[in-house]
Design a protein around this motif. Sequence first.
Motif, mmCIF file in Angstrom:
data_model
loop_
_atom_site.group_PDB
_atom_site.id
_atom_site.type_symbol
_atom_site.label_atom_id
_atom_site.label_comp_id
_atom_site.label_asym_id
_atom_site.label_seq_id
_atom_site.Cartn_x
_atom_site.Cartn_y
_atom_site.Cartn_z
ATOM 1 N N GLY A 135 10.654 12.250 -10.338
ATOM 2 C CA GLY A 135 11.846 12.031 -10.904
ATOM 3 C C GLY A 135 12.792 11.093 -9.934
ATOM 4 O O GLY A 135 13.929 10.889 -10.619
ATOM 5 N N THR A 136 12.610 10.909 -8.847
ATOM 6 C CA THR A 136 13.569 10.147 -7.990
ATOM 7 C C THR A 136 13.221 8.708 -8.430
ATOM 8 O O THR A 136 12.231 8.191 -8.722
ATOM 9 C CB THR A 136 13.056 10.423 -6.492
ATOM 10 N N ARG A 137 14.543 7.946 -8.389
ATOM 11 C CA ARG A 137 14.513 6.735 -8.956
ATOM 12 C C ARG A 137 14.489 5.718 -7.420
ATOM 13 O O ARG A 137 15.332 6.007 -6.600
ATOM 14 C CB ARG A 137 15.775 6.294 -9.520
ATOM 15 N N VAL A 138 13.538 5.237 -7.320
ATOM 16 C CA VAL A 138 13.344 4.220 -6.150
ATOM 17 C C VAL A 138 13.169 2.618 -6.417
ATOM 18 O O VAL A 138 12.849 2.352 -7.605
ATOM 19 C CB VAL A 138 11.989 4.762 -5.435
ATOM 20 N N GLY A 139 13.592 2.035 -5.350
ATOM 21 C CA GLY A 139 13.433 0.493 -5.505
ATOM 22 C C GLY A 139 12.086 0.035 -4.579
ATOM 23 O O GLY A 139 11.782 0.723 -3.477
ATOM 24 N N VAL A 140 11.543 -0.910 -5.121
ATOM 25 C CA VAL A 140 10.215 -1.420 -4.341
ATOM 26 C C VAL A 140 10.390 -2.708 -4.034
ATOM 27 O O VAL A 140 10.712 -3.581 -5.141
ATOM 28 C CB VAL A 140 8.781 -1.258 -5.106
ATOM 29 N N PRO A 141 10.382 -3.488 -2.906
ATOM 30 C CA PRO A 141 10.809 -4.701 -2.447
ATOM 31 C C PRO A 141 9.415 -5.528 -2.323
ATOM 32 O O PRO A 141 8.406 -5.039 -2.578
ATOM 33 C CB PRO A 141 11.523 -4.494 -1.423
ATOM 34 N N TRP A 142 9.551 -6.819 -1.928
ATOM 35 C CA TRP A 142 8.466 -7.512 -1.495
ATOM 36 C C TRP A 142 7.629 -7.188 -0.546
ATOM 37 O O TRP A 142 6.436 -7.262 -0.576
ATOM 38 C CB TRP A 142 9.142 -9.024 -1.218
ATOM 39 N N LEU A 143 8.129 -6.550 0.413
ATOM 40 C CA LEU A 143 7.273 -6.121 1.709
ATOM 41 C C LEU A 143 6.577 -4.711 1.344
ATOM 42 O O LEU A 143 7.381 -3.744 1.137
ATOM 43 C CB LEU A 143 8.137 -5.778 3.059
ATOM 44 N N GLY A 144 5.523 -4.882 0.981
ATOM 45 C CA GLY A 144 4.799 -3.870 0.568
ATOM 46 C C GLY A 144 3.850 -2.839 1.475
ATOM 47 O O GLY A 144 3.616 -1.811 1.155
ATOM 48 N N TRP A 145 3.394 -3.582 2.560
ATOM 49 C CA TRP A 145 2.645 -2.948 3.428
ATOM 50 C C TRP A 145 2.805 -3.623 4.737
ATOM 51 O O TRP A 145 2.445 -4.850 4.866
ATOM 52 C CB TRP A 145 1.234 -2.659 3.072
ATOM 53 N N THR A 146 2.772 -2.869 5.913
ATOM 54 C CA THR A 146 2.526 -3.733 7.265
ATOM 55 C C THR A 146 1.626 -2.773 8.089
ATOM 56 O O THR A 146 1.554 -1.641 8.018
ATOM 57 C CB THR A 146 3.942 -3.897 8.041
ATOM 58 N N ASP A 147 1.179 -3.354 9.170
ATOM 59 C CA ASP A 147 -0.006 -2.563 9.884
ATOM 60 C C ASP A 147 0.615 -1.790 10.960
ATOM 61 O O ASP A 147 0.024 -0.830 11.668
ATOM 62 C CB ASP A 147 -1.082 -3.513 10.461
ATOM 63 N N GLY A 148 1.914 -2.071 11.528
ATOM 64 C CA GLY A 148 2.461 -1.175 12.379
ATOM 65 C C GLY A 148 2.075 -1.501 14.014
ATOM 66 O O GLY A 148 2.434 -0.809 14.656
ATOM 67 N N THR A 149 0.986 -2.266 13.929
ATOM 68 C CA THR A 149 0.297 -2.433 15.387
ATOM 69 C C THR A 149 0.500 -3.690 15.742
ATOM 70 O O THR A 149 0.297 -3.913 17.072
ATOM 71 C CB THR A 149 -1.093 -2.030 15.207
ATOM 72 N N CYS A 150 0.523 -4.822 15.035
ATOM 73 C CA CYS A 150 0.564 -6.101 15.802
ATOM 74 C C CYS A 150 1.860 -6.468 16.485
ATOM 75 O O CYS A 150 2.879 -5.443 16.506
ATOM 76 C CB CYS A 150 0.530 -7.133 14.354
ATOM 77 N N THR A 151 1.816 -7.353 17.235
ATOM 78 C CA THR A 151 3.029 -7.772 18.281
ATOM 79 C C THR A 151 4.521 -7.759 17.520
ATOM 80 O O THR A 151 5.438 -7.426 18.124
ATOM 81 C CB THR A 151 2.744 -8.845 19.114
ATOM 82 N N PHE A 152 4.412 -8.339 16.172
ATOM 83 C CA PHE A 152 5.559 -8.298 15.616
ATOM 84 C C PHE A 152 6.091 -7.160 15.323
ATOM 85 O O PHE A 152 7.428 -6.593 15.276
ATOM 86 C CB PHE A 152 5.241 -9.377 14.393
ATOM 87 N N CYS A 153 5.295 -6.264 14.597
ATOM 88 C CA CYS A 153 5.672 -4.934 14.141
ATOM 89 C C CYS A 153 6.010 -4.108 15.359
ATOM 90 O O CYS A 153 7.234 -3.347 15.268
ATOM 91 C CB CYS A 153 4.674 -4.140 13.486
ATOM 92 N N GLN A 154 5.381 -4.199 16.579
ATOM 93 C CA GLN A 154 5.793 -3.741 17.578
ATOM 94 C C GLN A 154 7.171 -4.145 18.115
ATOM 95 O O GLN A 154 7.903 -3.119 18.842
ATOM 96 C CB GLN A 154 4.766 -3.660 18.815
ATOM 97 N N ARG A 155 7.630 -5.191 17.739
ATOM 98 C CA ARG A 155 8.836 -5.714 18.336
ATOM 99 C C ARG A 155 9.988 -5.442 17.334
ATOM 100 O O ARG A 155 11.084 -6.224 17.538
ATOM 101 C CB ARG A 155 8.825 -7.156 18.810
ATOM 102 N N GLY A 156 9.701 -4.703 16.312
ATOM 103 C CA GLY A 156 10.710 -4.461 15.219
ATOM 104 C C GLY A 156 10.990 -5.710 14.402
ATOM 105 O O GLY A 156 11.864 -6.037 13.469
ATOM 106 N N ARG A 157 9.780 -6.798 14.346
ATOM 107 C CA ARG A 157 9.852 -7.694 13.269
ATOM 108 C C ARG A 157 8.688 -7.661 12.306
ATOM 109 O O ARG A 157 7.974 -8.532 12.309
ATOM 110 C CB ARG A 157 9.809 -9.050 14.202
ATOM 111 N N GLU A 158 8.683 -6.522 11.685
ATOM 112 C CA GLU A 158 7.487 -6.328 10.585
ATOM 113 C C GLU A 158 7.770 -7.438 9.518
ATOM 114 O O GLU A 158 6.528 -7.399 8.702
ATOM 115 C CB GLU A 158 7.716 -5.006 10.084
ATOM 116 N N ASN A 159 8.719 -8.046 9.306
ATOM 117 C CA ASN A 159 8.793 -9.020 8.529
ATOM 118 C C ASN A 159 7.822 -10.166 8.681
ATOM 119 O O ASN A 159 7.272 -10.853 7.750
ATOM 120 C CB ASN A 159 10.279 -9.662 8.319
ATOM 121 N N LEU A 160 7.473 -10.423 9.956
ATOM 122 C CA LEU A 160 6.493 -11.186 10.461
ATOM 123 C C LEU A 160 5.128 -10.630 10.534
ATOM 124 O O LEU A 160 4.268 -11.385 11.150
ATOM 125 C CB LEU A 160 7.129 -12.179 11.840
#
Length: 326
Positions: A78-103
């Motif tokens: 029943g919770t109302r949620v929003g889903v944006p463009w970014l749907g999934w990231t690996d969390g392990t690449c150099t960009f994710c590790q540096r807080g740039r998961e958009n890349l």
Amino acid sequence: MRAMILEQPGTPLFAAELPDPEPGPGELLLRVRACGVCRTDVHIRDGELTTATRPIVPGHQIVGIVERGGPETTTPLGTRVGVPWLGWTDGTCTFCQRGRENLCTAARFTGLDIHGGFAELTVADERYCFPLAEGPTDLELAPLLCGGLIGHRALRMAGDAARLGLYGFGAAAHIIAQVALSQGREVYAFTRAADTASQAFALELGCTWAGDAMKPGPEPLDAAIVFAPAGELVPAALHACGRGGIVVCAGIHMTDIPAFPYVDLWEERQIRSVANLTREDAVEFLDIAPRVPVRTHVTTFALEQAEDALDAIRSGSIQGSAVIVL
Ligand SMILES: [Zn+2]
Ligand SMILES: [Zn+2]
């Protein structure tokens, strides 16, 4: 479930009856209430962005209600949620590790790689679903989930610009103009010369000036955000900026940028792009928007009218945002 699907880029979306999706571990099954329509959806539909998932259900500004949680999820039903463009990231690449998961080099995007919200039901990774504040309606919230979030990121990249130019006054610009105005900035709206409807809309929202995008405004800009997908706007925006000016390109696709004289880049002017969003951007902006408060101007479409909504964005025939209502 009823859904609008894209089978072949360059051809119209069509209505289909698909099996109800099943939430896997960490995923939520959402009943879609509203889904914003974005220029990126037009680029996907027209084949300017390629997708490996075909057919694909587009739509990446989803307001939905949690109907069922897959294993290992904790969001209450029943919770109302929003889903944006970014749907999934690996969390392990150099960009994710540096807080740039958009890349993130392995990122998956809603409505491009993952089935989106032009459907009665959708499944989303719980970690990329954002609880939405009570109060605003589904219609008010849906346009914030892309135009708002990515616009917010673009505005941040514009730094402390006191005079801000917005090129293309559509869904994202009408939201970000309100945020920029609430911060005490002057906003200049640049549109096609003959688009007096968008110019009037911008002035109504409180912009200082609105006019022809191919000519400089009345005062030099400190920064400009280019939302329209027309490459010739980049040198035009740069030319309209003063010393140290920043031109932020916020669209995912743009026609080629024509050559321009170096003197327009001289004096530490910059051109940069903004890609996607991070979850931090989403949390930040969903907190800011109701406090502005951002009021979205919305034109609604039924699910089966998704093509009409895409046409309206392509031709610029509506003011503000287009939203599909389920
Ligand atoms: Zn990554
Ligand atoms: Zn979008």
